[in-house]
Scaffold this motif. Sequence first.
Motif, PDB file in Angstrom:
ATOM      1  N   HIS A  99      -3.561 -13.926  -4.811  1.00  0.00           N
ATOM      2  CA  HIS A  99      -4.507 -13.459  -3.794  1.00  0.00           C
ATOM      3  C   HIS A  99      -3.797 -12.960  -2.537  1.00  0.00           C
ATOM      4  N   THR A 100      -2.790 -13.701  -2.087  1.00  0.00           N
ATOM      5  CA  THR A 100      -2.064 -13.308  -0.880  1.00  0.00           C
ATOM      6  C   THR A 100      -1.019 -12.240  -1.175  1.00  0.00           C
ATOM      7  N   LYS A 101      -0.219 -12.464  -2.227  1.00  0.00           N
ATOM      8  CA  LYS A 101       0.868 -11.549  -2.557  1.00  0.00           C
ATOM      9  C   LYS A 101       0.345 -10.149  -2.866  1.00  0.00           C
ATOM     10  N   SER A 102      -0.829 -10.043  -3.470  1.00  0.00           N
ATOM     11  CA  SER A 102      -1.391  -8.745  -3.842  1.00  0.00           C
ATOM     12  C   SER A 102      -1.902  -7.953  -2.642  1.00  0.00           C
ATOM     13  N   GLY A 103      -2.097  -8.640  -1.525  1.00  0.00           N
ATOM     14  CA  GLY A 103      -2.691  -7.980  -0.358  1.00  0.00           C
ATOM     15  C   GLY A 103      -4.203  -8.116  -0.312  1.00  0.00           C
ATOM     16  N   ASN A 104      -4.779  -8.744  -1.331  1.00  0.00           N
ATOM     17  CA  ASN A 104      -6.238  -8.902  -1.357  1.00  0.00           C
ATOM     18  C   ASN A 104      -6.724  -9.790  -0.232  1.00  0.00           C
ATOM     19  N   ALA A 105      -5.975 -10.864   0.070  1.00  0.00           N
ATOM     20  CA  ALA A 105      -6.405 -11.799   1.107  1.00  0.00           C
ATOM     21  C   ALA A 105      -6.499 -11.099   2.457  1.00  0.00           C
ATOM     22  N   ALA A 106      -5.523 -10.256   2.755  1.00  0.00           N
ATOM     23  CA  ALA A 106      -5.507  -9.565   4.050  1.00  0.00           C
ATOM     24  C   ALA A 106      -6.705  -8.647   4.214  1.00  0.00           C
ATOM     25  N   ASN A 107      -7.248  -8.184   3.092  1.00  0.00           N
ATOM     26  CA  ASN A 107      -8.395  -7.275   3.143  1.00  0.00           C
ATOM     27  C   ASN A 107      -9.705  -7.957   2.760  1.00  0.00           C
ATOM     28  N   ASN A 108      -9.674  -9.289   2.657  1.00  0.00           N
ATOM     29  CA  ASN A 108     -10.870 -10.047   2.279  1.00  0.00           C
ATOM     30  C   ASN A 108     -11.503  -9.465   1.019  1.00  0.00           C
ATOM     31  N   ASP A 109     -10.651  -9.241   0.022  1.00  0.00           N
ATOM     32  CA  ASP A 109     -11.081  -8.571  -1.201  1.00  0.00           C
ATOM     33  C   ASP A 109     -10.564  -9.331  -2.422  1.00  0.00           C
ATOM     34  N   PRO A 110     -11.150 -10.493  -2.740  1.00  0.00           N
ATOM     35  CA  PRO A 110     -10.683 -11.260  -3.902  1.00  0.00           C
ATOM     36  C   PRO A 110     -10.814 -10.443  -5.180  1.00  0.00           C
ATOM     37  N   MET A 111      -9.899 -10.700  -6.125  1.00  0.00           N
ATOM     38  CA  MET A 111      -9.884  -9.889  -7.351  1.00  0.00           C
ATOM     39  C   MET A 111     -11.203  -9.996  -8.110  1.00  0.00           C
ATOM     40  N   PHE A 112     -11.768 -11.204  -8.173  1.00  0.00           N
ATOM     41  CA  PHE A 112     -13.083 -11.382  -8.786  1.00  0.00           C
ATOM     42  C   PHE A 112     -14.122 -11.324  -7.679  1.00  0.00           C
ATOM     43  N   ARG A 113     -14.731 -10.156  -7.502  1.00  0.00           N
ATOM     44  CA  ARG A 113     -15.765 -10.009  -6.482  1.00  0.00           C
ATOM     45  C   ARG A 113     -17.040  -9.442  -7.089  1.00  0.00           C
ATOM     46  N   GLY A 114     -16.919  -8.430  -7.934  1.00  0.00           N
ATOM     47  CA  GLY A 114     -18.087  -7.919  -8.634  1.00  0.00           C
ATOM     48  C   GLY A 114     -18.576  -8.917  -9.666  1.00  0.00           C
ATOM     49  N   ASP A 115     -19.825  -8.789 -10.075  1.00  0.00           N
ATOM     50  CA  ASP A 115     -20.413  -9.745 -11.016  1.00  0.00           C
ATOM     51  C   ASP A 115     -21.644  -9.134 -11.670  1.00  0.00           C
ATOM     52  N   PHE A 116     -22.264  -9.891 -12.585  1.00  0.00           N
ATOM     53  CA  PHE A 116     -23.455  -9.399 -13.270  1.00  0.00           C
ATOM     54  C   PHE A 116     -24.610  -9.197 -12.292  1.00  0.00           C
ATOM     55  N   SER A 117     -24.688 -10.040 -11.275  1.00  0.00           N
ATOM     56  CA  SER A 117     -25.752  -9.889 -10.280  1.00  0.00           C
ATOM     57  C   SER A 117     -25.651  -8.525  -9.598  1.00  0.00           C
ATOM     58  N   GLY A 118     -24.435  -8.135  -9.243  1.00  0.00           N
ATOM     59  CA  GLY A 118     -24.238  -6.829  -8.622  1.00  0.00           C
ATOM     60  C   GLY A 118     -24.517  -5.686  -9.573  1.00  0.00           C
ATOM     61  N   LEU A 119     -24.122  -5.859 -10.838  1.00  0.00           N
ATOM     62  CA  LEU A 119     -24.359  -4.807 -11.823  1.00  0.00           C
ATOM     63  C   LEU A 119     -25.848  -4.631 -12.081  1.00  0.00           C
ATOM     64  N   ILE A 120     -26.582  -5.745 -12.162  1.00  0.00           N
ATOM     65  CA  ILE A 120     -28.037  -5.657 -12.339  1.00  0.00           C
ATOM     66  C   ILE A 120     -28.668  -4.891 -11.178  1.00  0.00           C
ATOM     67  N   ALA A 121     -28.178  -5.171  -9.971  1.00  0.00           N
ATOM     68  CA  ALA A 121     -28.726  -4.500  -8.783  1.00  0.00           C
ATOM     69  C   ALA A 121     -28.471  -2.997  -8.798  1.00  0.00           C
ATOM     70  N   LYS A 122     -27.472  -2.547  -9.544  1.00  0.00           N
ATOM     71  CA  LYS A 122     -27.104  -1.132  -9.554  1.00  0.00           C
ATOM     72  C   LYS A 122     -27.517  -0.411 -10.845  1.00  0.00           C
ATOM     73  N   LEU A 123     -28.278  -1.065 -11.707  1.00  0.00           N
ATOM     74  CA  LEU A 123     -28.689  -0.401 -12.944  1.00  0.00           C
ATOM     75  C   LEU A 123     -29.575   0.812 -12.665  1.00  0.00           C
ATOM     76  N   ASP A 124     -30.452   0.699 -11.688  1.00  0.00           N
ATOM     77  CA  ASP A 124     -31.291   1.845 -11.343  1.00  0.00           C
ATOM     78  C   ASP A 124     -30.446   3.009 -10.841  1.00  0.00           C
ATOM     79  N   TYR A 125     -29.421   2.690 -10.077  1.00  0.00           N
ATOM     80  CA  TYR A 125     -28.504   3.723  -9.574  1.00  0.00           C
ATOM     81  C   TYR A 125     -27.815   4.433 -10.741  1.00  0.00           C
ATOM     82  N   ILE A 126     -27.335   3.649 -11.710  1.00  0.00           N
ATOM     83  CA  ILE A 126     -26.650   4.237 -12.865  1.00  0.00           C
ATOM     84  C   ILE A 126     -27.612   5.098 -13.670  1.00  0.00           C
ATOM     85  N   LYS A 127     -28.833   4.605 -13.867  1.00  0.00           N
ATOM     86  CA  LYS A 127     -29.828   5.384 -14.618  1.00  0.00           C
ATOM     87  C   LYS A 127     -30.170   6.675 -13.881  1.00  0.00           C
ATOM     88  N   ALA A 128     -30.276   6.586 -12.555  1.00  0.00           N
ATOM     89  CA  ALA A 128     -30.625   7.778 -11.771  1.00  0.00           C
ATOM     90  C   ALA A 128     -29.526   8.836 -11.837  1.00  0.00           C
TER      91      ALA A 128
END
Length: 531
Positions: free
Chosen positions: A304-333
């Motif tokens: 997390h730190t060595k990759s630079g993710n910590a400095a950017n508050n961007d953990p490697m596992f951030r996206g999830d099924f909840s986010g994908l469900i929220a964007k299904l309409d966007y993908i369909k559109a």
Amino acid sequence: MSATRRARARWGATLLALTGLVASLVPLLTLPASAASTVTVFYRPNTSWTTVNIHYAPTGGSWTAVPGVAMDTACTGWRKKTIDLGTATGLQVVFNNGSGTWDNNGGANYALGTGNVTVSGGVKGTGDPCSTASPSPGNSVTVFYQPNASWTTVNVHYAPNGGSWTAVPGVAMDTACTGWRKKTIDLGTATGLQVVFNNGSGTWDNNGGANYALGTGNVTVSGGVKGTGDPCATASPSPSPSASPSALPSPSASLAPSPSPSTPPPATTGTMLGGDPRKDSIYFVMTARFYDGDASNNRGGSQHTKSGNAANNDPMFRGDFSGLIAKLDYIKALGFSAVWITPVVLNRSDYDYHGYHGYDFFRVDARLESPGASYQQLIDTAHAKGLKIYQDVVYNHTSRWGAKGLFTPKVYGVRDTQWSWYYDVPNPSFTYDGLSVEPNSGKSYYTGDLWSTPEPAGNTCRNWGCSPAATAPRATRSTTASGPAPPRACSRATCSTSAGSATGRARTRAAAGCTRTWPTSTPRTRRCSST
């Protein structure tokens, strides 16, 4: 002036006169521009919808932004919207309630023309249903249901034939008479409906997964048996000989819409959508990096730190099924008919967000799931919107630590000044799942079960735990059969390969005929398995 020249002069004068005449007539002959086409769409939504949006694209044009534009009240039970089509002669249309429930004609959309058009119960028509003061009410059904005696709340969850399901858990049924509940449902032009019942607390009666197919008029459901008539027509109707089951699964996923995240029903079994995959337009998603719908399952890992993710508050596992469900309409559109997602099995490595380091092939990675947004619920929600899910899988290799239930070899390790940062104290009561934090180390990427200082029984690799006297960059001493390099199976008992070039170039070592090449920017070692 010669005769020839006089003739030419007369022809010139004549041409000038004709040119002027034509010019004067052009404004008279210009046709008016054709008027733009319009369509007025009349839609009869599910009675539970309080908001109705129309999401459309004129033929050859672009779709409106999701969720579309709000429809106006037309008359009792109907909404309408007049749309300027420009030069288009038709449009594609879908409808939604603004809360994730869509009527998209089973994934085919509604293809409409111009003028006054209607959509009711999945059936298209023409005309203005509100042209008279009292439009025809359409078909209706009164459902009488005799629930289990322990149910204090009774909901009916339904979908008119060709139409959409109500939002989970459905609508509350009214008390009819002793032991019976009822609900009158407006079907529009539909001649029947699919029905299931629930107690609002996760217990469902769905006719053993087949749902109840009912018609119009007065219908009854009692003890899993359908009938007709009004059981409350007399003061004391006879009770049902048997009560409905006390605990049944939720409605079959092939018909039920995606559940509300706040009140998820039990997991369902999805039904595949048909069609030729070669005709699908597929949107590829690396789920863990796509969209963050639930911050509680975000995890960074050992890099997390060595990759630079910590400095950017961007953990490697951030996206999830909840986010994908929220964007299904966007993908369909965007015009896609399917979503291809990276592997969902539990991963395990120092940087495993991509899904290709499978550790447990019988378990979904917990860093992707959330309450109301499980793997199955993602599939069911996508299907309800007419989208397919293509699942990426990789079975020809595992994680760096092997595969749980197949082969998970330990590496040589010792918690000394060099490696204590990497080797966690073993905790036999803790099971790695990628999400849970081991209490002693404070890590979700706990490694206590991956190493051993004593030589494991059956080990066939020589010099277990002995240093080959090779020093890697930063003066880090490598050790036979040690980590953090992954142990990979080697068929020769005498194979021991180590990296240690300070130049950063690859070095090849051989022992008893076993040759391996390693890039040497980090200390890496090889050990043999007992096979």
